[in-house]
Write an enzyme that holds these catalytic residues in place. Structure first.
Site, mmCIF file in Angstrom:
data_model
loop_
_atom_site.group_PDB
_atom_site.id
_atom_site.type_symbol
_atom_site.label_atom_id
_atom_site.label_comp_id
_atom_site.label_asym_id
_atom_site.label_seq_id
_atom_site.Cartn_x
_atom_site.Cartn_y
_atom_site.Cartn_z
ATOM 1 N N SER A 238 0.833 -1.191 0.000
ATOM 2 C CA SER A 238 0.000 0.000 0.000
ATOM 3 C C SER A 238 0.872 1.245 0.000
ATOM 4 O O SER A 238 2.091 1.173 -0.019
ATOM 5 C CB SER A 238 -0.904 -0.001 1.226
ATOM 6 O OG SER A 238 -0.105 0.103 2.395
ATOM 7 N N LYS A 239 0.216 2.357 0.042
ATOM 8 C CA LYS A 239 0.923 3.641 -0.028
ATOM 9 C C LYS A 239 2.023 3.752 1.029
ATOM 10 O O LYS A 239 3.090 4.279 0.776
ATOM 11 C CB LYS A 239 -0.054 4.803 0.198
ATOM 12 C CG LYS A 239 -1.351 4.679 -0.550
ATOM 13 C CD LYS A 239 -1.218 5.098 -1.999
ATOM 14 C CE LYS A 239 -2.547 4.968 -2.715
ATOM 15 N NZ LYS A 239 -2.966 3.570 -2.912
ATOM 16 N N ARG A 240 1.729 3.205 2.185
ATOM 17 C CA ARG A 240 2.702 3.411 3.259
ATOM 18 C C ARG A 240 3.988 2.621 3.068
ATOM 19 O O ARG A 240 4.929 2.752 3.825
ATOM 20 C CB ARG A 240 2.058 3.096 4.611
ATOM 21 C CG ARG A 240 1.783 1.645 4.857
ATOM 22 C CD ARG A 240 0.819 1.448 6.014
ATOM 23 N NE ARG A 240 0.219 0.137 5.924
ATOM 24 C CZ ARG A 240 0.849 -0.988 6.233
ATOM 25 N NH1 ARG A 240 2.083 -0.935 6.681
ATOM 26 N NH2 ARG A 240 0.261 -2.138 6.122
ATOM 27 N N HIS A 241 4.032 1.784 2.019
ATOM 28 C CA HIS A 241 5.278 1.089 1.745
ATOM 29 C C HIS A 241 6.215 1.927 0.897
ATOM 30 O O HIS A 241 7.228 1.449 0.415
ATOM 31 C CB HIS A 241 5.009 -0.248 1.047
ATOM 32 C CG HIS A 241 4.418 -1.258 1.968
ATOM 33 N ND1 HIS A 241 3.077 -1.558 1.982
ATOM 34 C CD2 HIS A 241 4.981 -2.008 2.939
ATOM 35 C CE1 HIS A 241 2.843 -2.463 2.916
ATOM 36 N NE2 HIS A 241 3.974 -2.744 3.511
ATOM 37 N N GLY A 242 5.838 3.193 0.720
ATOM 38 C CA GLY A 242 6.757 4.094 0.025
ATOM 39 C C GLY A 242 6.613 4.072 -1.476
ATOM 40 O O GLY A 242 5.525 4.250 -1.998
#
Length: 473
Positions: A238-242
């Site tokens: 997801s987005k939080r994986h950069g």
RNA sequence: GCUCCCUUCGUCUAGCGGUCCAGGACGCUGCCCUCUCAAGGCAGAAACACGAGUUCGAUUCUCGUAGGGAGCGCCA
């Protein structure tokens, strides 16, 4: 029959690596079978779809070289067609109008959950006597009540589900706009898609789509559900994986070949082979060899592949990509050696093109100051003589290429009876301001004569200043 | 909760009943090479989730258990 695949992203953000891999598999399956690859933009969600996202997806596909044969098609331009099919289903009694309020549906769902059963529409409006005047209805598909839906998934094998698990899904909203499960079926049917390759989050949608195909009298395509990509923490990407947007990898200094190669090996394999050219992928790829298990995205291996391609691809090709990084870093590529030469020297020393640009800046701009630790360690009084000797020989050198440059250093070391390190390290600091750089001959080569001579001069001054300090002290 | 799907080294994977005390790759560790950093070479540690079956024989087939994921929308 020619094979036709499609990639059908919804434009609600950039092309992320999961989507990119699905697109790659679709593209490969089409190319491997001399079929057609179609791009379809599923933009029926007017709220969340944006033209910027469409462009971002197109850019990502383009960067990876996933060219399509037809499209892009836009679902928003096919609303009439969807309405037409919905009407047909209504007329044939294979769909019906539903007047149930959202509140009733909510309650129903809750009651079913509480009772421990799977929430689904109860079919209240399926056989309505009278129709309320003041409510705009939705259209529901009449799903078969009995029997099983079964299909042979190219990567999972046989998947079966009972119709009793399915309910009458909404295919058109009160304003007439179609819903997802309806539009995919119509589009895939109209576009004569033979193989639907998509993420396995769609497995549960497949049976109901198959039922719609049947109601329409159309033959369902072959399905292949590929596993999701996980982040390095094992959670869904997801987005939080950069950097999950494909173009972010371009920005970070990865070659499209490396990303493609990494992606194709995530879930697919061909024996022990790790490196695949685009042509090899096309000739060796088979959708049936795709793994069932979700795979974690690990940057380490991508880094390795990226460096591999920086080393083996033609330097001119890598240099083109490096030029982008130079622009991004604000380095003037005209102010130093040819980028091809930079690539030939730096490729084995860095993982990304961005690192290459950053670490090559010194060949294009004079360094600002010596790295204090390196200067302290190597620019000592004992280095003065070797540096002077090198300076004299370099000034006289006419052929500024690696061989003769190496000879100069060698000669100085021999003449002064010093180890290479005693000459090379001070020289390295003199040239680059730091203790780390390519081998000393190549550093000189890339540096060029003028910048090299200047650097040695600066180092000499530094040493002299140091001596006077010592004298004073 | 219900349904569907998944399960080999840390990670990506090979394996399609005996060839497996499980092979490759990345990463990791050590050694070699060496003007720094790399690159390269060599060596090493590291896995069949668990339990029952089927079978002469299971990593490979079946069923459970556990763990993970997805879906159950008038989102796609």
């Amino acid at each position: 029959m020619t094979i036709r695949t499609r990639f059908a992203p919804s434009p609600t953000g950039f092309l992320h690596v999961g989507g990119a891999r699905t697109a790659l598999f679709c593209w490969l399956h089409a190319r491997a079978n001399r079929g057609a690859f179609i791009l379809r933009i599923e933009d029926t969600d007017l709220e969340r779809s944006t033209p910027e996202s469409v462009q971002a997806i197109l850019d990502g596909m383009d960067w990876l070289g996933l060219d399509c044969d037809e499209g892009p098609f836009y679902q928003t331009q096919r609303f009439e067609r969807y309405a037409e099919v919905a009407d047909r289903l209504l007329n044939e009694d294979k769909a019906y109008l539903c007047y149930c309020s959202r509140e009733r549906l909510e309650k129903l769902r809750k009651r079913q959950m509480d009772a421990g059963i799977k929430p689904r529409y109860d079919g209240k409006c399926r056989h309505l006597e009278s129709t309320p005047e003041d409510i705009k209805p939705v259209v529901r598909f009449s799903n078969p009540k009995i029997g099983m839906v079964s299909f042979n998934d190219l990567v999972r094998g046989r998947i079966s589900i009972s119709n009793t698990e399915l309910d009458d899904l909404v295919i058109a909203r009160p304003d007439g706009s179609p819903t997802y499960n309806f539009t995919v079926v119509i589009d895939d049917m109209d576009m004569q898609i033979t193989h639907v390759i998509r993420g396995d989050d769609h497995i549960n949608n497949t049976p109901r789509q198959i039922n719609i195909y049947q109601a329409l009298g159309a033959e369902a395509p072959v399905f292949a559900h590929v596993p999701m990509i996980l982040g390095s923490d094992g959670a869904r990407l997801s987005k939080r994986h950069g950097a999950v947007g494909v173009m972010q990898y371009r920005n970070d200094g990865y070659l499209p070949q490396a990303v493609l190669n990494y992606l194709v090996r995530l879930g697919w394999s061909h024996g022990d082979q790790e490196v695949f050219s685009r042509d090899e992928m096309v000739s060796l790829f088979s959708i049936e060899d795709v793994n069932r298990k979700a795979a974690a995205f690990e940057t380490d291996k991508l880094d390795w592949l990226n460096q591999h391609y920086m080393k083996v691809l033609p330097t001119a090709e890598v240099a083109d990509h490096l030029a982008w990084q130079f622009a991004d870093q604000g380095i003037n590529p005209e102010a130093g050696p040819a980028l091809e030469n930079v690539v030939s020297v730096q490729a084995e020393r860095v993982k990304t093109l961005r690192d290459m640009a950053v670490q090559s800046r010194v060949f294009f701009e004079d360094y600002v100051e010596f790295d204090p630790a390196s200067a302290k360690k190597h620019l000592r009084l004992v280095a003065e003589h070797p540096l002077e000797s090198v300076l004299a020989k370099l000034e006289a050198l006419e052929d500024w290429s690696v061989e003769p440059l190496h000879q100069v250093i060698d000669d100085v070391a021999t003449e002064l009876d010093l180890g290479m390190g005693k000459v090379a390290q001070p020289l390295r600091v003199a040239l680059t301001g730091s203790g780390v750089s390519p081998s000393i001959d190549k550093t000189l080569w890339l540096m060029g004569k003028r910048r090299s001579l200047d650097g040695i001069g600066r180092a000499l001054k530094f040493i002299q200043a140091r001596r006077s300090e010592n004298v004073q002290g």
